[in-house]
Design a protein around this motif. Structure first.
Motif, PDB file in Angstrom:
ATOM      1  N   MET A 524       0.658  -0.920   0.008  1.00 45.22           N
ATOM      2  CA  MET A 524       0.254   0.401  -0.370  1.00 45.22           C
ATOM      3  C   MET A 524       0.631   1.538   0.029  1.00 45.22           C
ATOM      4  O   MET A 524       1.507   0.851   0.631  1.00 45.22           O
ATOM      5  CB  MET A 524      -1.099   0.122   1.345  1.00 45.22           C
ATOM      6  N   THR A 525      -0.074   2.475  -0.636  1.00 46.95           N
ATOM      7  CA  THR A 525       1.076   3.644  -0.825  1.00 46.95           C
ATOM      8  C   THR A 525       0.424   4.597  -0.400  1.00 46.95           C
ATOM      9  O   THR A 525      -0.548   4.651  -0.380  1.00 46.95           O
ATOM     10  CB  THR A 525       1.438   3.787  -2.103  1.00 46.95           C
ATOM     11  N   LEU A 540       6.649  13.460   1.994  1.00 49.22           N
ATOM     12  CA  LEU A 540       7.391  11.633   1.590  1.00 49.22           C
ATOM     13  C   LEU A 540       6.353  10.294   1.054  1.00 49.22           C
ATOM     14  O   LEU A 540       5.305  10.524   1.124  1.00 49.22           O
ATOM     15  CB  LEU A 540       7.447  11.288   3.353  1.00 49.22           C
ATOM     16  N   GLN A 541       6.700  10.438   0.172  1.00 48.55           N
ATOM     17  CA  GLN A 541       5.808   8.943  -0.545  1.00 48.55           C
ATOM     18  C   GLN A 541       6.626   7.229  -0.481  1.00 48.55           C
ATOM     19  O   GLN A 541       7.354   7.271  -0.613  1.00 48.55           O
ATOM     20  CB  GLN A 541       5.016   8.824  -2.149  1.00 48.55           C
ATOM     21  N   HIS A 592      18.066  14.525   5.128  1.00 52.42           N
ATOM     22  CA  HIS A 592      18.815  14.018   4.004  1.00 52.42           C
ATOM     23  C   HIS A 592      19.267  13.069   3.890  1.00 52.42           C
ATOM     24  O   HIS A 592      19.398  12.464   2.724  1.00 52.42           O
ATOM     25  CB  HIS A 592      19.319  14.999   3.294  1.00 52.42           C
ATOM     26  N   LYS A 593      20.531  13.070   4.953  1.00 49.94           N
ATOM     27  CA  LYS A 593      21.757  11.974   4.839  1.00 49.94           C
ATOM     28  C   LYS A 593      20.964  10.486   4.847  1.00 49.94           C
ATOM     29  O   LYS A 593      21.553   9.564   3.811  1.00 49.94           O
ATOM     30  CB  LYS A 593      22.876  12.809   5.179  1.00 49.94           C
ATOM     31  N   LYS A 594      20.129  10.740   5.604  1.00 47.20           N
ATOM     32  CA  LYS A 594      19.659   8.876   6.350  1.00 47.20           C
ATOM     33  C   LYS A 594      18.757   9.125   6.879  1.00 47.20           C
ATOM     34  O   LYS A 594      17.894   8.341   7.550  1.00 47.20           O
ATOM     35  CB  LYS A 594      20.305   9.090   8.129  1.00 47.20           C
ATOM     36  N   SER A 595      17.547   9.328   5.119  1.00 48.73           N
ATOM     37  CA  SER A 595      15.999   9.724   5.232  1.00 48.73           C
ATOM     38  C   SER A 595      15.705   8.043   5.083  1.00 48.73           C
ATOM     39  O   SER A 595      15.187   7.222   6.520  1.00 48.73           O
ATOM     40  CB  SER A 595      16.072   9.639   4.286  1.00 48.73           C
ATOM     41  N   ALA A 596      16.397   6.723   5.037  1.00 51.98           N
ATOM     42  CA  ALA A 596      16.004   5.591   4.602  1.00 51.98           C
ATOM     43  C   ALA A 596      16.175   5.016   6.146  1.00 51.98           C
ATOM     44  O   ALA A 596      14.951   4.051   6.596  1.00 51.98           O
ATOM     45  CB  ALA A 596      16.632   4.841   3.594  1.00 51.98           C
ATOM     46  N   GLN A 631       9.680   5.900  -2.053  1.00 54.19           N
ATOM     47  CA  GLN A 631       9.021   6.317  -3.232  1.00 54.19           C
ATOM     48  C   GLN A 631      10.137   7.540  -3.584  1.00 54.19           C
ATOM     49  O   GLN A 631      10.444   8.074  -4.846  1.00 54.19           O
ATOM     50  CB  GLN A 631       7.752   5.691  -3.882  1.00 54.19           C
ATOM     51  N   SER A 632      10.422   8.711  -2.244  1.00 49.67           N
ATOM     52  CA  SER A 632       9.880  10.646  -2.770  1.00 49.67           C
ATOM     53  C   SER A 632      10.519  11.348  -1.789  1.00 49.67           C
ATOM     54  O   SER A 632       9.079  10.454  -0.714  1.00 49.67           O
ATOM     55  CB  SER A 632       9.253  10.795  -4.289  1.00 49.67           C
ATOM     56  N   VAL A 633      10.993  11.765  -1.818  1.00 54.37           N
ATOM     57  CA  VAL A 633      11.028  12.886  -0.811  1.00 54.37           C
ATOM     58  C   VAL A 633      11.557  14.206  -0.896  1.00 54.37           C
ATOM     59  O   VAL A 633      12.178  14.334  -2.141  1.00 54.37           O
ATOM     60  CB  VAL A 633      11.907  12.374   0.302  1.00 54.37           C
ATOM     61  N   GLU A 634      10.412  15.480  -1.053  1.00 54.28           N
ATOM     62  CA  GLU A 634       9.991  16.140  -1.983  1.00 54.28           C
ATOM     63  C   GLU A 634       9.850  17.250  -0.808  1.00 54.28           C
ATOM     64  O   GLU A 634       8.939  17.348  -0.155  1.00 54.28           O
ATOM     65  CB  GLU A 634       9.384  16.427  -1.942  1.00 54.28           C
ATOM     66  N   PRO A 635      10.690  18.616  -0.544  1.00 56.56           N
ATOM     67  CA  PRO A 635      10.423  19.432   0.112  1.00 56.56           C
ATOM     68  C   PRO A 635       9.235  20.018  -0.697  1.00 56.56           C
ATOM     69  O   PRO A 635       8.589  20.478  -1.103  1.00 56.56           O
ATOM     70  CB  PRO A 635      11.047  20.514   0.074  1.00 56.56           C
TER      71      PRO A 635
END
Length: 838
Positions: A524-525, A540-541, A592-596, A631-635
């Motif tokens: 699920m997304t 965040l997606q 930003h460096k360690k988001s995952a 899947q994506s990280v956008e400001p």
């Protein structure tokens, strides 16, 4: 006019004597000398000559007595002023005296042929002599002058019209109307205005007081057509039957072959005969009984085979109906409308009672019975069923996996379903993934237009593989869970549990409606908006992999997965809250460096040894999150997003300019290649044009050569054709010779075959004759042996057989047997029955 007038023999004039003021007649032949006191009133006129069989009418005729003209005291002829006189043929012409006038022209006498008459009317009283009898006529009397005869007109009689007879053809009649009261030619008193029919065939000349009002044609009756009549007045009809006004009846072929309706009979119409076959019947309303009295409100059942006419007033209730032919799987549901005795089941029926008549049978419903419906046995497979309601108790049950015939107190029950369940069952995507909502919604919109299910059939649902369905019994207040792949069949008191799940991106509640719950693994997304500790907002997606851990054999464990109605929304909210809480404590650069790692730690957490947990489990419904995909990280901030977009646009611009340069270079290269191909093509076209020109010159030279050599070529061609014809003739001659040889050979072969066949037949007959001869010789030898044996006798042969071998030899020699061998056990004598058995 001169004083002398010469009158011929056929002329006359009228002369006025001015002294006496009288007019006299002067007729020729004579020479008339006019006196001084006389005036010729009229020009010379020709005398009137009436030819044979003619007449003329004279107005103001002169008076005559003993065929002499009566003169007055002034010697002037007396006239019958205002009267007329009819003069017939005359041997001599006659003049018109002063005052006489010729009315019209000389007319021919009326010659009446057969079957015609003149209608005459008396204009004054007079007496007419008919057959030496005086018949008085009064003014206004009318009568006929019948032909064949010649009518001599009279002053007292006016000719009204010429009446012609009317031919009454077979199967027709004349309608006659009376002008006034009179007695007709049959001696019947008729009144003015009365109408009757004349049916006798032949010429009919109506009476003076009769008017032909028209003709009536007869109706030809057949065994399939009858005439429906209605009496307009009480009378006795043509068949000598008394009819009353308003009475209706039928005229059939049994009464007469043709029928002419009387004047007091109104033809309602023609009635067709009703024919019933052995498989038909009908119900007649208001039938007639044996005494020809109508029974209003009654019914009569008639079965085939029969034929009949519907009498006036009778009606078919439902037309001609077919007999109910019921097979073994068919039945009729009947309802009693009047009490009667059921002879089939030997039972009294009361109104309102219902029962079944089952096949195989041929059934005709009585008048006291109403057929409600025709029923058939419902064949059901092991996975099919129907809902049946008992009309007496109201109980509803399901019949599954067997052929069922509804009883008289049973009916099919329609099970209602919520519209959401209807849409899911009718959808081809029903029971598939709970997440792919866009595909499911489009399928639902299409499949709602499809055929609706039969509500009386047991609702079946094939649970997809790796899915579960919860079914709730609202009567027992219990629920059960079915796992796929399986076929679920609903009882009358059961319904599916409809799940309303969150869907779309970001997740919105009540987007997906389904009855099957996928157990996973699936994904699920969702889209989250988080804020870092330095107030940087990010979108965040995320995509989560999940599945349910459930033991299908454990009922409590199975029901647990349905504890949370919207497990997707609940899971996304819980995971989103964890991520927001962790990101809120992290700066933007670190995130930003360690988001995952940060997101995974926020979702799965770490164990006591600071190692990330492999799964995230919801104990309430045993939902397990196994993986998370960023899947994506956008400001979210517009300025930050604009800076990022500018850098992206700059990179795109550089790439675009590089591609434009490459494209221009490629275009210049292609243009140079095209020009080179064009110049080469022009050179090739010129070469081809020169070749065509050369070929044209060669053709012209060949044409001139052909023209000059035409005669020689024609002669050579003729000689060649002659030689060819001669060669063909020789070939044809050779072919004919070959055919003749073949025919000769075939004839010889046929002759040889016939000869061999005859020889074979001859040899066959000779062999048959030899066989017959041999057979006859054998018969002769046999007969000879029998006669020898019979002549010697049994006793002699017996004695010889007992005498010894030498005697036997002599015996056999006497029998004609020279060489022999005697077997004691198989002696010929023993075979002949002459030896004794020891």
């Amino acid at each position: 006019m001169s004083g002398v007038l010469r009158l011929k023999a056929d002329l006359y004039i009228h002369v006025l004597d001015e002294n006496t003021n009288t007019v006299r007649l002067v007729q020729g032949p004579q020479t008339y000398t006019r006196k001084q006191n006389e005036t010729i009133v009229s020009e010379p006129k020709k005398m009137i000559l009436v030819p044979p069989r003619h007449y003329c009418v004279i107005r103001n005729p002169v008076l005559r007595k003993d065929n002499k003209i009566i003169l007055d005291e002034f010697q002037q002829a007396k006239l019958k002023w205002g009267d007329t006189e009819i003069r017939f043929e005359s041997t001599e012409p006659f003049p018109l005296y002063p005052g006489e006038e010729l009315s019209g022209k000389i007319q021919e006498l009326i010659n009446l042929p057969v079957a015609q008459a003149l209608r005459l009317r008396a204009n004054r009283d007079f007496k007419e002599i008919i057959k030496k009898k005086e018949v008085p006529r009064s003014a206004g009397d009318e009568w006929y002058f019948f032909g064949p005869n010649t009518y001599y007109p009279r002053i007292e009689v006016d000719v009204i019209e010429t009446v012609k007879s009317t031919v009454i053809k077979p199967n027709t009649a004349l309608k006659i109307k009376a002008r006034r009261n009179f007695v007709d030619r049959k001696g019947i008193q008729r009144r003015a205005g009365e109408v009757w029919l004349v049916r006798e065939e032949g010429d009919y000349l109506p009476d003076v007081d009769e008017i032909i009002a028209g003709s009536v044609r007869a109706f030809v009756l057949t065994d399939k057509k009858a005439l429906h009549l209605r009496a307009t007045k009480s009378f006795k009809d043509y068949l000598n039957i008394d009819r009353k006004a308003g009475e209706e009846w039928l005229v059939t072929l049994d009464m007469t072959e043709t029928y002419i309706p009387d004047v007091y009979e109104e033809v309602v119409g023609q009635v067709s005969k009703i024919t019933l076959t052995t498989l038909q019947y009908c119900v007649i309303l208001d039938p007639f009984d044996e005494n020809n009295k109508q029974r209003i409100g009654h019914k009569e059942l008639r079965k085939g085979e029969c034929s009949f006419f519907l009498k006036p007033g009778e009606k078919l209730e439902k037309g001609i109906q077919s007999i109910y032919v019921l097979a073994w799987e068919e039945a009729l549901l009947l309802r009693c409308i009047q009490p009667f005795r059921d002879e089939t089941e030997k039972k009294d029926r009361i109104p309102g009672e219902t029962w079944l008549v089952k096949g195989p049978i041929r059934f005709i419903p009585p008048n006291e019975v109403d057929v409600i419906e025709k029923r058939k046995s419902i064949p059901l497979d092991e996975n099919e069923g129907i809902y049946v309601r008992d009309l007496e108790t109201g109980n509803i049950r399901s019949v599954i996996g067997k052929t069922h015939m509804l009883e008289a107190n049973e009916e099919l029950w329609k099970k209602p379903l919520p519209q959401a369940v209807e849409d899911i069952l009718n959808s081809e995507s029903g029971g598939k993934s709970n997440i792919n909502v866009e595909f499911q919604e489009s399928k639902l919109s299409v499949n709602r237009a499809k055929a609706i299910r039969d509500p009386t059939r047991v609702i079946t649902y094939r649970v997809p593989h790796n899915s579960a369905v919860q079914i709730y019994n609202y009567q027992n207040k219990t629920s059960r869970v079915a796992f796929g792949p399986d076929l679920v069949m609903l009882d009358p008191d059961e319904q599916f549990t409809v799940l309303s799940l969150s869907g779309s991106v970001p997740k919105r509640p009540n987007v997906i409606r389904t009855i099957s719950l996928s157990l996973g693994p699936d994904f699920m997304t969702d889209v989250l908006v988080v804020e870092t500790s330095d107030h940087a907002r990010l979108s965040l997606q995320l995509s989560y992999n999940w599945h349910f851990e459930v033991d299908p054999k454990n009922p409590n464990d199975a029901k647990k997965i349905f504890q949370i109605p919207d497990f997707i929304g609940a899971a996304c909210k819980a995971i989103g809250a964890n991520i927001r809480g962790v990101v809120a404590r992290t700066k933007f650069d670190d995130f930003h460096k360690k988001s995952a790692d940060i997101i995974r730690d926020a979702v799965f957490g770490r164990d006591d040894s600071e190692k990330p947990n492999p799964t995230y489990r919801f104990e309430t419904n045993n939902l397990v999150i196994t993986n998370i995909d960023i899947q994506s990280v956008e400001p979210v901030d517009k300025n930050t997003l604009a800076s990022l977009q500018k850098s992206v646009q700059l990179a795109i611009s550089i790439t675009t300019q590089s591609q434009e340069a490459d494209a221009k270079q490629d275009a210049l290269r292609r243009e140079a290649q095209a020009k080179a191909r064009l110049e080469r093509q022009e050179i090739d076209d010129q070469i081809k044009a020169e070749e065509k020109r050369k070929k044209l010159l060669e053709l012209r030279a060949e044409s001139a050569a052909v023209k000059s050599m035409g005669t020689a070529k024609a002669e050579a061609k003729a000689k060649a054709e002659a030689a060819m014809i001669e060669g063909r003739a020789k070939v044809k001659q050779a072919e004919l010779k070959l055919q003749a040889a073949e025919i000769k050979t075939k004839t010889e072969i046929e002759n040889m075959k016939s000869q061999f066949k005859l020889e074979f037949e001859q040899q066959k007959k000779m062999n048959q004759l030899k066989i017959a001869k041999t057979k006859k010789m054998a018969d002769i030898e046999i007969n000879k042996f029998k006669e020898i044996v019979s002549s010697i006798g049994k006793d002699t042969i017996k004695a010889i057989s007992q005498a010894g071998p030498e005697v036997q030899r002599q015996l056999l020699s006497g029998l004609g047997i020279e060489e022999y061998f005697l077997d004691p056990e198989k002696s010929p004598l023993a075979l002949l029955g002459l030896t004794e058995k020891k």
